[in-house]
Design a protein around this motif. Structure first.
Motif, short mmCIF file in Angstrom:
data_model
loop_
_atom_site.label_atom_id
_atom_site.label_comp_id
_atom_site.label_asym_id
_atom_site.label_seq_id
_atom_site.Cartn_x
_atom_site.Cartn_y
_atom_site.Cartn_z
N GLY A 1 -0.04 -19.34 -0.69
CA GLY A 1 0.81 -19.34 0.49
C GLY A 1 2.06 -18.51 0.31
N ALA A 2 2.42 -18.20 -0.95
CA ALA A 2 3.63 -17.41 -1.20
C ALA A 2 3.40 -15.94 -0.92
CB ALA A 2 4.09 -17.60 -2.64
N LEU A 3 2.14 -15.52 -0.88
CA LEU A 3 1.84 -14.11 -0.64
C LEU A 3 1.85 -13.81 0.86
CD1 LEU A 3 -1.15 -13.55 -3.10
CD2 LEU A 3 1.22 -12.84 -3.41
N PRO A 4 2.19 -12.59 1.22
CA PRO A 4 2.10 -12.20 2.63
C PRO A 4 0.65 -12.35 3.10
CG PRO A 4 3.38 -10.59 1.40
CD PRO A 4 2.76 -11.51 0.39
N PRO A 5 0.42 -12.86 4.29
CA PRO A 5 -0.95 -13.08 4.78
C PRO A 5 -1.81 -11.82 4.72
CG PRO A 5 0.63 -14.17 6.20
CD PRO A 5 1.43 -13.35 5.24
N PHE A 6 -1.24 -10.70 5.09
CA PHE A 6 -2.02 -9.46 5.10
C PHE A 6 -2.53 -9.12 3.70
CE2 PHE A 6 -2.23 -4.84 4.50
CZ PHE A 6 -3.19 -4.51 5.45
N VAL A 7 -1.66 -9.22 2.71
CA VAL A 7 -2.03 -8.88 1.33
C VAL A 7 -3.08 -9.86 0.82
CG1 VAL A 7 -1.18 -8.64 -1.03
CG2 VAL A 7 0.22 -7.86 0.89
N ASN A 8 -2.89 -11.13 1.09
CA ASN A 8 -3.83 -12.15 0.62
C ASN A 8 -5.21 -11.96 1.24
OD1 ASN A 8 -4.59 -14.47 -0.81
ND2 ASN A 8 -4.13 -15.79 0.95
N LYS A 9 -5.27 -11.74 2.55
CA LYS A 9 -6.55 -11.55 3.24
C LYS A 9 -7.23 -10.26 2.79
CE LYS A 9 -5.23 -14.13 7.39
NZ LYS A 9 -4.99 -14.05 8.86
N TYR B 1 -7.79 3.79 -0.74
CA TYR B 1 -6.38 3.41 -0.77
C TYR B 1 -6.08 2.69 -2.09
CZ TYR B 1 -7.18 4.23 4.18
OH TYR B 1 -7.56 4.79 5.38
N ALA B 2 -4.80 2.77 -2.49
CA ALA B 2 -4.42 2.14 -3.76
C ALA B 2 -2.96 1.71 -3.71
CB ALA B 2 -4.66 3.10 -4.92
N HIS B 3 -2.68 0.71 -4.55
CA HIS B 3 -1.31 0.23 -4.76
C HIS B 3 -1.22 -0.17 -6.23
CE1 HIS B 3 2.35 -2.14 -4.55
NE2 HIS B 3 2.54 -1.74 -3.30
N GLU B 4 -0.10 0.14 -6.86
CA GLU B 4 0.00 -0.11 -8.30
C GLU B 4 -0.14 -1.59 -8.66
OE1 GLU B 4 3.83 0.69 -9.98
OE2 GLU B 4 4.87 0.39 -8.08
N TRP B 5 0.15 -2.51 -7.72
CA TRP B 5 0.05 -3.94 -8.01
C TRP B 5 -1.17 -4.59 -7.35
CZ3 TRP B 5 3.02 -4.49 -11.89
CH2 TRP B 5 4.28 -3.88 -11.95
N PHE B 6 -2.03 -3.77 -6.77
CA PHE B 6 -3.24 -4.27 -6.11
C PHE B 6 -4.44 -3.82 -6.94
CE2 PHE B 6 -6.52 -4.52 -2.86
CZ PHE B 6 -6.14 -5.62 -2.10
N GLN B 7 -4.87 -4.70 -7.89
CA GLN B 7 -5.90 -4.32 -8.85
C GLN B 7 -6.97 -5.41 -8.96
OE1 GLN B 7 -4.27 -3.11 -12.64
NE2 GLN B 7 -2.45 -2.17 -11.69
N GLU B 8 -8.17 -4.95 -9.27
CA GLU B 8 -9.30 -5.87 -9.40
C GLU B 8 -9.10 -6.83 -10.58
OE1 GLU B 8 -14.20 -5.70 -9.75
OE2 GLU B 8 -12.97 -3.98 -10.35
N GLY B 9 -9.34 -8.11 -10.34
CA GLY B 9 -9.26 -9.10 -11.40
C GLY B 9 -7.85 -9.46 -11.82
N PRO C 1 -5.08 -10.93 -9.72
CA PRO C 1 -4.40 -11.45 -8.53
C PRO C 1 -2.94 -11.85 -8.78
CG PRO C 1 -5.92 -13.08 -9.40
CD PRO C 1 -6.17 -11.81 -10.16
N HIS C 2 -2.59 -12.08 -10.05
CA HIS C 2 -1.21 -12.47 -10.35
C HIS C 2 -0.22 -11.33 -10.09
CE1 HIS C 2 -2.87 -10.56 -13.96
NE2 HIS C 2 -1.63 -10.22 -14.27
N LEU C 3 -0.74 -10.11 -9.96
CA LEU C 3 0.15 -8.97 -9.68
C LEU C 3 0.48 -8.83 -8.20
CD1 LEU C 3 -1.48 -6.21 -11.98
CD2 LEU C 3 0.48 -7.68 -12.49
N LEU C 4 -0.24 -9.56 -7.36
CA LEU C 4 -0.05 -9.41 -5.92
C LEU C 4 1.35 -9.81 -5.46
CD1 LEU C 4 -3.48 -10.77 -4.61
CD2 LEU C 4 -2.76 -8.38 -4.83
N LYS C 5 2.03 -10.62 -6.24
CA LYS C 5 3.38 -11.04 -5.85
C LYS C 5 4.35 -9.86 -5.78
CE LYS C 5 4.56 -12.11 -10.65
NZ LYS C 5 4.99 -13.16 -11.61
#
Length: 225
Positions: free
Chosen positions: A7-15, A88-96, A98-102
């Protein structure tokens, strides 16, 4: 669907992370395999745009507007990796991982003061560019003037050299004519003197003849006696 629930993550990023991780929709959207097999993927791609709009996008938002989805990606700092496909890519959006999504955060909107500051910076750059253009024009005018002066100097020197050479050739021609005239006059005088009897020849020839005649007369007288 394998993903994260935070719930702490933005909805768009989480989905988005859950959709990309869903193996059932890999033919529509999935991670792009990384060359390093020991590390997870660091980008995702949309393989079928129509299927994505009709079947996947409704899971993320109430709208099927793909442009709105792209706007959201830009707002969270995602970058398009290839113009040939929708990757598309983001430096904190990586496979396996999920702790980087914050660390994937929505970009802060620029305030009026920031926009004014940016506007001033643009004006400053434009002013500096104009000054550089003016300096460049002054330098160009100086170079053009220098080149023009050098051309005039070279042309003047060329004319002076040509005038000197012409004068020298003219003097040589004049001396050549005078020498030829002197030689002609000398030959003419010598020729004229060669056809006249010498005065000295006349005076020396007569006495010699008289002496020889006297000697011959005296010899005849002696023989008769």
């Amino acid at each position: 669907m394998r993903g994260v629930r935070n719930g702490a993550l933005p909805p768009f990023v989480n989905k988005l992370y859950n959709v990309v991780c869903n193996k059932e929709t890999d033919f529509i959207i999935s991670w792009v395999p990384n060359l390093d097999v020991l590390d997870g993927a660091k980008s995702f791609a949309i393989w079928n745009i129509d299927e994505f709009i009709n079947n996947v996008l409704p899971l993320m938002s109430k709208s099927k507007n793909f442009d709105s989805f792209i706007t959201q990606l830009n707002n969270y700092g995602f970058k398009k990796m290839s113009w040939d496909c929708r990757e598309y890519a983001h430096e904190w959006f990586q496979e396996g991982k999920p702790h980087l999504l914050k660390n994937v955060k929505r970009r802060r909107k620029q305030t009026v003061s920031e926009l004014e500051k940016l506007h001033r910076e643009i004006k400053k750059i434009e002013s500096s560019s104009k000054e550089q253009d003016n300096e460049l024009n002054v330098f160009k005018a100086y170079v053009d003037n220098t080149i023009s002066n050098q051309k005039r100097i070279l042309q003047t020197m060329a004319r002076a050299i040509k005038s000197t050479i012409d004068h020298h050739n003219q003097v040589r021609k004049m001396h050549g004519v005078e020498n030829n005239n002197d030689a002609t006059q000398h030959l003419t005088l010598v020729g004229q003197q060669g056809h006249k009897p010498s005065v000295l020849g006349e005076s020396s020839f007569a006495p010699t003849c008289e002496i020889q005649a006297e000697d011959k007369s005296a010899k005849n007288t002696t023989e008769n006696n």
